[in-house]
Motif scaffolding. Structure first.
Motif, short mmCIF file in Angstrom:
data_model
loop_
_atom_site.label_atom_id
_atom_site.label_comp_id
_atom_site.label_asym_id
_atom_site.label_seq_id
_atom_site.Cartn_x
_atom_site.Cartn_y
_atom_site.Cartn_z
N ALA A 147 33.32 19.28 -35.88
CA ALA A 147 33.49 19.69 -34.49
C ALA A 147 34.98 19.87 -34.22
N PRO A 148 35.34 20.63 -33.18
CA PRO A 148 36.75 20.78 -32.84
C PRO A 148 37.42 19.43 -32.58
N SER A 149 38.72 19.38 -32.73
CA SER A 149 39.46 18.12 -32.63
C SER A 149 39.40 17.50 -31.23
N ASN A 150 39.12 18.30 -30.21
CA ASN A 150 39.03 17.75 -28.86
C ASN A 150 37.68 17.10 -28.55
N VAL A 151 36.73 17.16 -29.50
CA VAL A 151 35.42 16.54 -29.34
C VAL A 151 35.44 15.20 -30.06
N VAL A 174 34.63 12.08 -32.21
CA VAL A 174 33.72 11.86 -33.34
C VAL A 174 32.69 10.79 -32.97
N GLY A 175 31.42 11.06 -33.27
CA GLY A 175 30.35 10.10 -33.01
C GLY A 175 29.86 10.08 -31.57
N SER A 176 30.38 10.95 -30.75
CA SER A 176 29.99 10.97 -29.34
C SER A 176 28.79 11.88 -29.13
N SER A 177 28.21 11.80 -27.94
CA SER A 177 27.11 12.69 -27.60
C SER A 177 27.62 14.13 -27.50
N GLU A 178 28.89 14.31 -27.17
CA GLU A 178 29.48 15.65 -27.11
C GLU A 178 29.48 16.29 -28.50
N GLU A 179 29.78 15.47 -29.53
CA GLU A 179 29.78 16.00 -30.89
C GLU A 179 28.37 16.41 -31.28
N LEU A 180 27.39 15.58 -30.94
CA LEU A 180 26.00 15.90 -31.24
C LEU A 180 25.58 17.20 -30.55
N LEU A 181 25.93 17.37 -29.30
CA LEU A 181 25.61 18.60 -28.58
C LEU A 181 26.29 19.80 -29.21
N TRP A 182 27.53 19.63 -29.66
CA TRP A 182 28.26 20.72 -30.31
C TRP A 182 27.52 21.17 -31.56
N PHE A 183 27.05 20.19 -32.37
CA PHE A 183 26.32 20.54 -33.59
C PHE A 183 24.99 21.22 -33.27
N TYR A 184 24.27 20.71 -32.27
CA TYR A 184 22.99 21.36 -31.90
C TYR A 184 23.21 22.77 -31.40
N HIS A 185 24.28 22.99 -30.66
CA HIS A 185 24.58 24.34 -30.18
C HIS A 185 24.89 25.24 -31.37
N ARG A 186 25.57 24.71 -32.35
CA ARG A 186 25.91 25.48 -33.55
C ARG A 186 24.65 25.87 -34.31
N ILE A 187 23.67 24.95 -34.39
CA ILE A 187 22.42 25.24 -35.08
C ILE A 187 21.62 26.31 -34.35
#
Length: 170
Positions: A149-153, A155-168
């Motif tokens: 995920a981008p450096s401003n997200v 690591v291990g947060s719900s924001e990171e999880l949402l970023w990955f789901y959006h990417r999928i």
């Protein structure tokens, strides 16, 4: 699992490694990127027995295959089935981690193996794939570059999880 999903080959496992030989070559390249080493004494001076498709250590004389001393050790299931099962488990669990899919029956039907073999394959594969780097099996099938995920997200947060789901989803 999401990180592994993003690194699966576009052509799929069966399209990327369509034969047992291709899977074995991938396993060897992944397991020993700097050349084959003896699993017992770590010696790099090894020979190959063409007739048996085994390596042998010229120091301790151990004979071993690409599968020896790994998750695939003493398995009667071929590597192509292991790779296909890993792909299925990654795809299902990345999208639905709370569900128990694919089941042993699903794997039995898709891979054409017995239920007992499919159940054991699923249990061992999931244990391996849940390691931080996906274990040896994950490194074999997930060949794309690592996705972060981008450096401003955080690591291990719900924001990171949402970023990955959006990417999928895209």
């Amino acid at each position: 699992m999401i990180r592994l999903l993003l690194r699966l080959p576009e052509a799929g496992v069966a399209g990327t490694w369509p034969t047992e030989r291709a899977c074995r070559n991938r396993l060897i390249a992944t397991r020993w990127p700097d050349g084959v080493r003896c699993p017992k004494c770590e010696n790099a001076i090894v020979g190959f027995l063409k007739t048996r498709q085994n390596f042998y250590c010229k120091s301790c004389l151990l004979q071993f295959s690409a599968q020896s001393h790994s998750i695939f050790h003493r398995s009667h299931v071929n590597l192509l089935s292991w790779f296909r099962a890993a792909e299925l488990l990654i795809r299902y669990n990345a999208h639905h981690p709370d569900l128990n899919y694919p089941t042993g029956h699903d794997l039995r039907d898709v891979l054409g193996i017995s239920y007992a073999a499919a159940h054991a394959l699923k249990r061992k594969s999931l244990s391996e794939l849940l390691q931080p780097d996906g274990g040896l099996l994950g490194r074999c099938v997930a060949v794309g570059s690592a996705v972060s995920a981008p450096s401003n997200v955080p690591v291990g947060s719900s924001e990171e999880l949402l970023w990955f789901y959006h990417r999928i989803a895209n």
